[in-house]
Structure formats: structure tokens, C-alpha cells
Design a protein around this motif. Structure first.
Motif, PDB file in Angstrom:
ATOM      1  N   ILE A  49      83.532   0.894  81.875  1.00 20.25           N
ATOM      2  CA  ILE A  49      84.211   2.050  81.284  1.00 20.25           C
ATOM      3  C   ILE A  49      85.703   1.751  81.142  1.00 20.25           C
ATOM      4  N   LEU A  52      86.495  -0.790  78.351  1.00 24.36           N
ATOM      5  CA  LEU A  52      86.351  -0.231  77.010  1.00 24.36           C
ATOM      6  C   LEU A  52      87.367   0.865  76.706  1.00 24.36           C
ATOM      7  N   VAL A  54      87.182   3.993  77.712  1.00 26.56           N
ATOM      8  CA  VAL A  54      86.493   5.258  77.470  1.00 26.56           C
ATOM      9  C   VAL A  54      86.428   6.034  78.781  1.00 26.56           C
ATOM     10  N   SER A  55      85.822   7.229  78.746  1.00 25.23           N
ATOM     11  CA  SER A  55      85.873   8.057  79.955  1.00 25.23           C
ATOM     12  C   SER A  55      84.509   8.455  80.514  1.00 25.23           C
ATOM     13  N   SER A  56      83.433   7.924  79.947  1.00 23.66           N
ATOM     14  CA  SER A  56      82.114   8.277  80.476  1.00 23.66           C
ATOM     15  C   SER A  56      81.099   7.180  80.190  1.00 23.66           C
ATOM     16  N   ARG A  57      79.981   7.261  80.897  1.00 21.28           N
ATOM     17  CA  ARG A  57      78.873   6.325  80.655  1.00 21.28           C
ATOM     18  C   ARG A  57      78.379   6.432  79.221  1.00 21.28           C
ATOM     19  N   THR A  58      78.246   7.676  78.759  1.00 19.71           N
ATOM     20  CA  THR A  58      77.743   7.898  77.402  1.00 19.71           C
ATOM     21  C   THR A  58      78.672   7.268  76.372  1.00 19.71           C
ATOM     22  N   GLN A  59      79.979   7.490  76.533  1.00 17.69           N
ATOM     23  CA  GLN A  59      80.938   6.877  75.607  1.00 17.69           C
ATOM     24  C   GLN A  59      80.883   5.360  75.687  1.00 17.69           C
ATOM     25  N   ALA A  60      80.706   4.820  76.880  1.00 18.72           N
ATOM     26  CA  ALA A  60      80.603   3.367  77.046  1.00 18.72           C
ATOM     27  C   ALA A  60      79.384   2.837  76.302  1.00 18.72           C
ATOM     28  N   LEU A  62      77.810   4.201  73.746  1.00 20.19           N
ATOM     29  CA  LEU A  62      78.052   4.313  72.299  1.00 20.19           C
ATOM     30  C   LEU A  62      78.985   3.216  71.805  1.00 20.19           C
ATOM     31  N   GLU A  63      80.036   2.936  72.545  1.00 17.62           N
ATOM     32  CA  GLU A  63      80.985   1.894  72.159  1.00 17.62           C
ATOM     33  C   GLU A  63      80.327   0.507  72.202  1.00 17.62           C
ATOM     34  N   ARG A  66      78.217   0.211  69.198  1.00 18.67           N
ATOM     35  CA  ARG A  66      79.061   0.035  68.017  1.00 18.67           C
ATOM     36  C   ARG A  66      79.568  -1.396  67.917  1.00 18.67           C
TER      37      ARG A  66
END
Length: 73
Positions: A49, A52, A54-60, A62-63, A66
């Protein structure tokens, strides 16, 4: 597996953990499957996290999708 030709952002262990996360494994299940503590699993997730920005597992996740560091197939 079709991995990008560039050097991966993830370590081998981080990749293993995130591949299990996208298969809906819990921290406890990942810990048991990989033979490491839940704290170590959480540390790997936190490190990724931070890498990357980002601020969450979900965002990680998704990134990483991507960036083609992970695949859902």
C-alpha cells in the motif's frame, strides 16, 4: 503467466499475498496457506500500500491490476 517484461513492483511474497487477496482469501487464510503469521501478512500488505501511494487494500488491488502487476484470470 503473462507478466510484464519490466521489473515487478512486488516481491515474490507480496505477489503471492495479493493473488490470494483477489481470490477473496482472508488474512487468516493467507497466513495458514503460506505458513506465515497474520502480522507478517498484514506487514506485506501495508508495505505494498505504501509503495503504491494508496490508502487501502482495495485501492492497492485496483492499482496493481491497472499496472498489470496482477491479473484476475
Amino acid at each position: 503467466m503473462n507478466r510484464p517484461q519490466h521489473r515487478s513492483l512486488l516481491t515474490k511474497r507480496e505477489r503471492e499475498i495479493f493473488e490470494l487477496l483477489i481470490k477473496d482469501y482472508s488474512t487468516r487464510e493467507i497466513s495458514a496457506k503460506l505458513g506465515i503469521s497474520e502480522k507478517t501478512v498484514r506487514n506485506h500488505i501495508s508495505n505494498t500500500i505504501q509503495k503504491l501511494g494508496v490508502s487501502s487494500r482495495t485501492q492497492a488491488i485496483l492499482e496493481l491490476l491497472r499496472l498489470q502487476e496482477l491479473s484476475i484470470y
